[in-house]
Write an enzyme that holds these catalytic residues in place. Structure first.
Site, PDB file in Angstrom:
ATOM      1  N   VAL A 182       0.835  -1.214   0.000  1.00 32.24           N
ATOM      2  CA  VAL A 182       0.000   0.000   0.000  1.00 32.24           C
ATOM      3  C   VAL A 182       0.865   1.257   0.000  1.00 32.24           C
ATOM      4  O   VAL A 182       0.591   2.215  -0.737  1.00 32.24           O
ATOM      5  CB  VAL A 182      -0.968  -0.012   1.214  1.00 32.24           C
ATOM      6  CG1 VAL A 182      -1.710   1.312   1.330  1.00 32.24           C
ATOM      7  CG2 VAL A 182      -1.951  -1.165   1.089  1.00 32.24           C
ATOM      8  N   CYS A 191     -10.736  -1.788   3.324  1.00 29.40           N
ATOM      9  CA  CYS A 191     -10.886  -1.813   1.859  1.00 29.40           C
ATOM     10  C   CYS A 191     -12.269  -2.274   1.398  1.00 29.40           C
ATOM     11  O   CYS A 191     -12.895  -1.653   0.523  1.00 29.40           O
ATOM     12  CB  CYS A 191      -9.805  -2.692   1.249  1.00 29.40           C
ATOM     13  SG  CYS A 191      -9.559  -4.234   2.140  1.00 29.40           S
ATOM     14  N   GLN A 204     -12.030 -11.465  -1.729  1.00 28.29           N
ATOM     15  CA  GLN A 204     -10.970 -10.485  -1.541  1.00 28.29           C
ATOM     16  C   GLN A 204      -9.604 -10.976  -2.023  1.00 28.29           C
ATOM     17  O   GLN A 204      -9.204 -12.111  -1.759  1.00 28.29           O
ATOM     18  CB  GLN A 204     -10.897 -10.091  -0.051  1.00 28.29           C
ATOM     19  CG  GLN A 204     -12.168  -9.408   0.413  1.00 28.29           C
ATOM     20  CD  GLN A 204     -12.124  -8.912   1.851  1.00 28.29           C
ATOM     21  OE1 GLN A 204     -13.126  -9.027   2.558  1.00 28.29           O
ATOM     22  NE2 GLN A 204     -11.010  -8.357   2.301  1.00 28.29           N
ATOM     23  N   ARG A 240     -11.226 -14.871   1.343  1.00 26.08           N
ATOM     24  CA  ARG A 240      -9.992 -14.604   0.574  1.00 26.08           C
ATOM     25  C   ARG A 240      -9.984 -15.535  -0.632  1.00 26.08           C
ATOM     26  O   ARG A 240     -10.218 -16.746  -0.473  1.00 26.08           O
ATOM     27  CB  ARG A 240      -8.777 -14.870   1.472  1.00 26.08           C
ATOM     28  CG  ARG A 240      -7.471 -14.405   0.883  1.00 26.08           C
ATOM     29  CD  ARG A 240      -7.322 -12.905   0.869  1.00 26.08           C
ATOM     30  NE  ARG A 240      -7.194 -12.335   2.205  1.00 26.08           N
ATOM     31  CZ  ARG A 240      -7.219 -11.035   2.462  1.00 26.08           C
ATOM     32  NH1 ARG A 240      -7.365 -10.152   1.489  1.00 26.08           N
ATOM     33  NH2 ARG A 240      -7.108 -10.595   3.705  1.00 26.08           N
ATOM     34  N   HIS A 286     -10.918  -6.444  -5.120  1.00 24.21           N
ATOM     35  CA  HIS A 286     -11.915  -7.123  -4.290  1.00 24.21           C
ATOM     36  C   HIS A 286     -13.275  -7.072  -5.009  1.00 24.21           C
ATOM     37  O   HIS A 286     -13.668  -6.022  -5.536  1.00 24.21           O
ATOM     38  CB  HIS A 286     -12.094  -6.387  -2.955  1.00 24.21           C
ATOM     39  CG  HIS A 286     -10.968  -6.558  -1.984  1.00 24.21           C
ATOM     40  ND1 HIS A 286      -9.864  -7.334  -2.213  1.00 24.21           N
ATOM     41  CD2 HIS A 286     -10.811  -6.026  -0.733  1.00 24.21           C
ATOM     42  CE1 HIS A 286      -9.060  -7.280  -1.144  1.00 24.21           C
ATOM     43  NE2 HIS A 286      -9.615  -6.494  -0.244  1.00 24.21           N
TER      44      HIS A 286
HETATM   45  P1  A2P Z   1       9.848  -3.078   5.693  1.00 22.59           P
HETATM   46  O1  A2P Z   1       9.713  -3.301   4.198  1.00 22.59           O
HETATM   47  O2  A2P Z   1      11.110  -2.385   6.039  1.00 22.59           O
HETATM   48  O3  A2P Z   1       9.578  -4.316   6.490  1.00 22.59           O
HETATM   49  P2  A2P Z   1       3.161  -4.902   3.656  1.00 22.59           P
HETATM   50  O4  A2P Z   1       1.820  -4.606   4.271  1.00 22.59           O
HETATM   51  O5  A2P Z   1       3.137  -4.891   2.166  1.00 22.59           O
HETATM   52  O6  A2P Z   1       3.781  -6.139   4.225  1.00 22.59           O
HETATM   53  O7  A2P Z   1       4.114  -3.665   4.094  1.00 22.59           O
HETATM   54  C1  A2P Z   1       4.332  -3.290   5.439  1.00 22.59           C
HETATM   55  C2  A2P Z   1       5.125  -1.994   5.484  1.00 22.59           C
HETATM   56  O8  A2P Z   1       5.260  -1.601   6.864  1.00 22.59           O
HETATM   57  C3  A2P Z   1       6.534  -2.120   4.939  1.00 22.59           C
HETATM   58  O9  A2P Z   1       6.904  -0.900   4.340  1.00 22.59           O
HETATM   59  C4  A2P Z   1       7.358  -2.377   6.202  1.00 22.59           C
HETATM   60  O10 A2P Z   1       8.710  -1.994   6.096  1.00 22.59           O
HETATM   61  C5  A2P Z   1       6.638  -1.429   7.155  1.00 22.59           C
HETATM   62  N1  A2P Z   1       6.917  -1.776   8.552  1.00 22.59           N
HETATM   63  C6  A2P Z   1       6.672  -2.928   9.184  1.00 22.59           C
HETATM   64  N2  A2P Z   1       7.067  -2.870  10.473  1.00 22.59           N
HETATM   65  C7  A2P Z   1       7.579  -1.631  10.658  1.00 22.59           C
HETATM   66  C8  A2P Z   1       8.161  -0.934  11.768  1.00 22.59           C
HETATM   67  N3  A2P Z   1       8.285  -1.510  12.960  1.00 22.59           N
HETATM   68  N4  A2P Z   1       8.577   0.336  11.579  1.00 22.59           N
HETATM   69  C9  A2P Z   1       8.445   0.929  10.380  1.00 22.59           C
HETATM   70  N5  A2P Z   1       7.898   0.337   9.288  1.00 22.59           N
HETATM   71  C10 A2P Z   1       7.482  -0.939   9.428  1.00 22.59           C
END
Ligand code: A2P
Length: 340
Positions: free
Chosen positions: A17, A133, A160, A239, A246
């Site tokens: 996202v 969503c 979804q 899902r 979706h």
């Molecule tokens: P990172 O890529 O460094 O793990 P998705 O929903 O597609 O899995 O993406 C989750 C997003 O949230 C990614 O950009 C991930 O970064 C970020 N994220 C997850 N945990 C943390 C955290 N503790 N601090 C900052 N960003 C985070």
């Protein structure tokens, strides 16, 4: 009116996202003075493109929000819970895509086509929540009907896409499908069962009442966004092995009668909606039509012949765009234009 330019941060910039948020900021001519890309420590060293520049990904820390006017969050619920108040304390307005703040009475929950006026409540906590969503696309299509003849009950089943779970789930569907086609063993990491060639009636965690949290979000969030606690909603969220988009089979019962033709006409001029409804020519919305664009597509509009005042329809949208990133950026655009 000249819209002021703002310092923006995207929290979760490397995720499914967050990455789309960056694209939406680019596409929408959002008045960005500077853009800060935040993620976990794991992503430090990566660079992402924005308007022709390569920007570094920084680790999100409490200090990240100094001087930032608007932060778009999509980094998971725990991260939002911890960092959104820290950002808000520094004077930054957070538009948050997680479910953490959605039902907080001091936090507006906004779909710009439905309740844009609610944005003004951002001053209470400095946080605006982006809805779930599945709820977003449903209320975009149903709000015009509710305003015209009053919806008393909604029965919805969702189909979804895996992208709603994030990048790892997109990879899981791809890897499992490839493994199945080559008669190889597959791995399960994200979902409790195989998602390729399967449908899982299980999104988010189960609640004591036997519904999943996703199903209950569709009740509570619909009522909050449509500003009507009398609407009954019952949902089954599923899902399916689709990457993007979706789909929803929606049945509504209305207080006053409305014909399928009137619904078609009403939705033809509704904001954010495109009617695709010509069954004789095999025209109805598909996830593949919805993916990569921002409108909520509606088709299969027909009378529910089992009750006096009922309509059935099929509602489809891109869950990563209108269901998440686009809606968040639209909220931020209105915020900057009308309130900052
Ligand atoms: P990172 O890529 O460094 O793990 P998705 O929903 O597609 O899995 O993406 C989750 C997003 O949230 C990614 O950009 C991930 O970064 C970020 N994220 C997850 N945990 C943390 C955290 N503790 N601090 C900052 N960003 C985070």
């Amino acid at each position: 009116m000249r819209v002021k330019s703002v310092h923006v941060a995207v929290a979760g910039a490397t995720g499914a996202v967050g990455n789309q948020m960056i694209t939406c900021l680019e596409e929408s001519n959002f008045p960005v003075k500077s853009l800060k890309l935040l993620a976990s420590k794991r992503s430090v060293g990566r660079q992402l493109s924005f308007r022709g520049d390569r920007l570094p990904v920084e680790e999100m820390t409490p200090g990240s929000f100094k001087g930032v006017d608007v932060a778009l969050f999509s980094a998971g619920g725990g991260t939002s819970k911890e960092f959104a108040p820290i950002a808000a304390d520094k004077g930054c307005v957070v538009v948050d895509n997680s479910s953490t703040w959605r039902m907080d009475p001091a936090v507006p929950l906004v779909v710009p086509e439905v309740n844009p006026h609610a944005i003004k409540g951002y001053t209470k906590k400095g946080i605006i929540a982006n809805p779930n969503c599945s709820t977003i696309q449903m209320v975009v299509a149903l709000n015009p009907i509710h305003r015209k003849c009053g919806i008393s009950r909604i029965v919805v089943s969702t189909y979804q896409a895996v992208s709603g779970t994030g990048k790892k789930a997109i990879d899981e569907l791809f890897d499992q499908t490839r493994a199945m086609i080559h008669f190889l063993d597959y791995r399960k990491q994200v979902y409790p069962h195989r998602i390729s060639f399967n449908c899982l009636p299980h999104i988010d965690v189960f609640q004591e009442n036997g519904y999943t949290k996703e199903e209950m979000k569709m009740l509570h969030e619909t009522r909050k966004i449509m500003e009507d606690d009398t609407i009954a909603v019952t949902a089954t969220t599923v899902r399916v092995p689709v990457f993007y988009g979706h789909s929803e089979a929606v049945n509504v019962e209305t207080r006053q009668h409305i014909s399928a033709e009137q619904v078609r006409e009403l939705l033809s001029s509704a904001p954010g909606v495109r009617v695709m409804d010509d069954p004789g020519a095999d025209v109805y919305p598909l996830a593949t039509d919805a993916a990569g664009q921002d409108l909520t597509l509606v088709g299969r509009i027909r009378q529910d012949e089992s009750i006096a005042n009922g309509i059935n329809m099929w509602i489809v949208a891109d869950n990563i765009r209108k269901g998440a990133a686009t809606n968040t950026v639209q909220i931020a655009e209105l915020l900057v234009k009308e309130y900052l």
